[in-house]
Design a protein around this motif. Structure first.
Motif, short mmCIF file in Angstrom:
data_model
loop_
_atom_site.label_atom_id
_atom_site.label_comp_id
_atom_site.label_asym_id
_atom_site.label_seq_id
_atom_site.Cartn_x
_atom_site.Cartn_y
_atom_site.Cartn_z
N MET A 129 106.55 39.31 -12.06
CA MET A 129 106.23 37.90 -12.32
C MET A 129 104.74 37.65 -12.06
O MET A 129 104.16 38.22 -11.14
N PRO A 130 104.12 36.74 -12.85
CA PRO A 130 102.72 36.43 -12.60
C PRO A 130 102.53 35.73 -11.27
O PRO A 130 103.39 34.98 -10.80
N ASN A 131 101.43 35.98 -10.66
CA ASN A 131 101.11 35.37 -9.38
C ASN A 131 99.99 34.36 -9.58
O ASN A 131 98.88 34.72 -9.94
N PRO A 132 100.27 33.05 -9.38
CA PRO A 132 99.24 32.04 -9.63
C PRO A 132 98.02 32.18 -8.74
O PRO A 132 96.99 31.58 -9.00
N GLN A 133 98.13 32.99 -7.69
CA GLN A 133 97.00 33.17 -6.79
C GLN A 133 96.12 34.35 -7.20
O GLN A 133 95.13 34.64 -6.54
N GLN A 134 96.48 35.04 -8.27
CA GLN A 134 95.68 36.17 -8.69
C GLN A 134 94.28 35.73 -9.10
O GLN A 134 94.11 34.70 -9.78
N GLU A 192 110.63 33.83 -22.12
CA GLU A 192 111.09 35.01 -21.38
C GLU A 192 110.38 36.27 -21.85
O GLU A 192 110.28 36.55 -23.05
N GLY A 193 109.91 37.03 -20.89
CA GLY A 193 109.33 38.33 -21.19
C GLY A 193 107.85 38.34 -21.54
O GLY A 193 107.24 39.41 -21.60
N VAL A 194 107.26 37.19 -21.78
CA VAL A 194 105.84 37.14 -22.17
C VAL A 194 104.99 37.56 -20.98
O VAL A 194 105.15 37.06 -19.86
N ARG A 195 104.05 38.48 -21.24
CA ARG A 195 103.25 39.06 -20.15
C ARG A 195 101.77 38.67 -20.21
O ARG A 195 101.05 38.81 -19.22
N ALA A 196 101.31 38.20 -21.36
CA ALA A 196 99.91 37.82 -21.53
C ALA A 196 99.80 37.01 -22.81
O ALA A 196 100.71 36.99 -23.65
N LEU A 197 98.65 36.36 -22.97
CA LEU A 197 98.40 35.52 -24.14
C LEU A 197 97.08 35.91 -24.78
O LEU A 197 96.22 36.54 -24.16
N ALA A 198 96.90 35.49 -26.03
CA ALA A 198 95.62 35.63 -26.71
C ALA A 198 95.38 34.39 -27.55
O ALA A 198 96.33 33.79 -28.08
N THR A 199 94.13 34.00 -27.69
CA THR A 199 93.80 32.89 -28.57
C THR A 199 93.56 33.41 -29.98
O THR A 199 93.40 34.61 -30.21
N ALA A 200 93.55 32.50 -30.94
CA ALA A 200 93.21 32.82 -32.33
C ALA A 200 92.09 31.87 -32.74
O ALA A 200 92.28 30.65 -32.75
N ILE A 259 92.30 26.79 -21.98
CA ILE A 259 93.48 27.61 -22.24
C ILE A 259 93.72 28.60 -21.11
O ILE A 259 94.84 28.75 -20.61
N SER A 260 92.66 29.28 -20.67
CA SER A 260 92.84 30.34 -19.67
C SER A 260 93.20 29.81 -18.29
O SER A 260 93.76 30.55 -17.48
N THR A 261 92.90 28.54 -18.03
CA THR A 261 93.26 27.96 -16.73
C THR A 261 94.56 27.17 -16.79
O THR A 261 95.02 26.67 -15.77
N SER A 262 95.16 27.08 -17.97
CA SER A 262 96.40 26.30 -18.09
C SER A 262 97.64 27.13 -17.79
O SER A 262 98.75 26.58 -17.67
N VAL A 263 97.48 28.45 -17.67
CA VAL A 263 98.61 29.34 -17.41
C VAL A 263 98.23 30.35 -16.33
O VAL A 263 97.05 30.56 -16.04
N ASP A 264 99.24 30.97 -15.75
CA ASP A 264 99.01 32.00 -14.73
C ASP A 264 98.86 33.40 -15.32
O ASP A 264 98.46 34.33 -14.62
N LEU A 265 99.20 33.56 -16.59
CA LEU A 265 99.15 34.87 -17.23
C LEU A 265 97.73 35.22 -17.67
O LEU A 265 96.89 34.34 -17.88
N PRO A 266 97.45 36.51 -17.85
CA PRO A 266 96.15 36.91 -18.42
C PRO A 266 96.01 36.37 -19.84
O PRO A 266 96.97 36.34 -20.61
N LYS A 268 104.70 51.25 -25.77
CA LYS A 268 105.32 50.06 -25.19
C LYS A 268 104.33 48.92 -25.38
O LYS A 268 103.72 48.43 -24.43
N PRO A 269 104.15 48.50 -26.64
CA PRO A 269 103.03 47.62 -26.97
C PRO A 269 103.08 46.26 -26.28
O PRO A 269 104.16 45.69 -26.08
N LEU A 270 101.90 45.79 -25.93
CA LEU A 270 101.74 44.43 -25.44
C LEU A 270 101.77 43.51 -26.67
O LEU A 270 100.93 43.62 -27.56
N VAL A 271 102.76 42.63 -26.71
CA VAL A 271 102.90 41.71 -27.84
C VAL A 271 102.29 40.37 -27.44
O VAL A 271 102.73 39.75 -26.46
N LEU A 272 101.27 39.95 -28.19
CA LEU A 272 100.53 38.73 -27.87
C LEU A 272 100.80 37.66 -28.93
O LEU A 272 100.46 37.84 -30.09
#
Length: 267
Positions: A1-6, A43-51, A79-86, A23-27
């Motif tokens: 799980m993402p850690n908001p303190q990271q 569920e399962g999302v590990r990271a995000l990317a902008t377009a 965007i990058s500060t609105s979530v805890d994920l990379p 084991k591709p990272l799906v963004l």
């Protein structure tokens, strides 16, 4: 799980570790804080990317660095500060005419946002004219310099558009991909790999991790994993998906039809 303190650096290291061939990272690409939080909650999302295309459309301009750098950095920060994920930022061409400018702007991006990665493309203009190989490589090297100066271990994805410009010039595309890896890219994002044979050939010919962009006509995601792709993204297609759902819902309620099941935001 993402850690908001990271810290940002910890998120960047996590983002780097998620690029595993086979084991591709799906963004799922996002364009604002709402889309980012929505995708991050899935569920399962590990990271995000902008377009960049989607963010440009949101601002009423065409894609292709028609937004100024200040706006780009402001939205990257939102965007990058609105979530805890990379979050990886589509940084287009680096918003600078020179390699030194790219280095400066990449450093600003990482110091002024919580970005964990970025894309740099090798097209000079909206008509998909390519930078020369030497100049494009210099710009990737400059982006790497900006990353190092920021002291954030961000992931650089170098976008290869050669097959868009010259679909038959396979050797030229591979030469660019490998040159960008030598120049400091962590992986290459090759556009227009339309068939399984092309994906397999690219994986064989490129000396590093491969990222691809997909749509419903692309090689199935499960097969891309089996072949050894490290990352998959969708560009502005996710905004198109949201637009389609909104259009359909608007047509339904306008026709006095049933309330769409997803029409559940508090009123």
């Amino acid at each position: 799980m993402p850690n908001p303190q990271q810290s940002q650096s910890q998120k960047a290291e996590l983002f780097r570790s998620l690029h595993v061939p086979g084991k591709p990272l799906v963004l799922s690409n996002v364009w604002d804080s709402v889309s980012a939080r929505t995708v991050a909650s899935a569920e399962g999302v590990r990271a995000l990317a902008t377009a960049s295309h989607a963010i440009s459309e949101m601002h009423g301009v065409r894609d292709g660095e028609n937004l100024d750098l200040e706006t780009v950095i402001r939205w990257a920060r939102i965007i990058s500060t609105s979530v805890d994920l990379p979050v990886s930022i589509d940084f287009e061409k680096g918003y600078a005419p020179t390699a030194d400018g790219v280095a400066k702007n990449v450093r600003r991006l990482l110091e002024e946002t919580q970005a964990a990665g970025l894309n740099i493309e090798d097209t000079l203009d909206a008509d998909d004219t390519l930078y020369s190989l030497a100049e494009a490589s210099d710009r990737i090297s400059a982006a790497r310099r900006g990353v190092e100066e920021s002291q954030v271990p961000a992931v650089i994805a170098a976008r290869v558009d050669a097959l868009v410009v010259e679909p038959e010039n396979w050797d030229g595309a591979i030469e660019r991909a490998n040159a960008y890896l030598l120049a400091g890219a962590d992986l290459v994002f090759v556009r227009r790999l339309a068939t399984e044979a092309q994906v397999a050939r690219a994986l064989n010919d490129i000396d590093g991790p491969l990222s691809v962009i997909c749509n419903p006509r692309s090689v199935p995601l499960s097969r891309l994993a089996e072949l050894g792709v490290a990352r998959v993204s969708f560009g502005p297609a996710m905004m198109g998906l949201a637009q389609s759902a909104l259009s359909s819902a608007a047509a339904t309620v306008t026709a006095l039809g049933e309330y769409p099941p997803a029409l559940s935001f508090p009123v």
